[in-house]
Write a protein that holds these residues in place. Structure first.
Motif: not given
Length: 140
Positions: A63-77
């Protein structure tokens, strides 16, 4: 009612994946979460569908990240995990024709909706990057 801990677990995993860089296997994530790799794959699948992670099979896969974590919100998860119920309480409906019960249920549902709206607003304003930096501050 059992509480759903998938949100905090998956945020924890995603931040570790960022810190590790590269790919992280289901086996490694399973060790982090004290669970089975099959459970990891099942839980990560909706994150993949939401475009938050990628997966590669075979030797060297993971598994790898598809986006930088600065561009992922808690709401998206949270939403990727199916927006599990945030409150462990609900209004009981035992006597639908009772006007007192109707008023209580309507009043509680309004409170619950306001609470959920506030929670989602807060989740939208926090990125995983913010949480990762906060973790770094508390550790070091």
């Amino acid at each position: 009612m059992r509480r759903d801990g998938r949100l905090s677990r998956m945020i924890h995993v995603l931040i570790h994946m960022d810190k590790r860089g590269g790919k992280t296997t289901s086996d490694t994530i399973a060790l982090m979460l004290n669970t089975n790799p099959v459970v990891v794959r099942r839980t990560m699948a909706p994150l993949k569908q939401a475009g938050l992670v990628r997966s590669d099979g075979g030797v060297g896969g993971g598994w790898s990240l598809a986006r930088a974590i600065d561009n992922v919100t808690v709401r998206e998860v949270y939403e990727a995990l199916g927006s599990p119920p945030a409150l462990a309480i609900d209004a009981a409906i035992d006597h639908k024709s009772c006007p007192v019960e109707q008023a209580v249920v309507a009043g509680l549902h309004a409170v619950f909706q306001t609470t959920e709206d506030f929670m989602l607003e807060q989740m939208e304003s926090v990125t995983l990057g913010t949480l990762a930096r906060h973790a770094g501050e508390t550790m070091g």
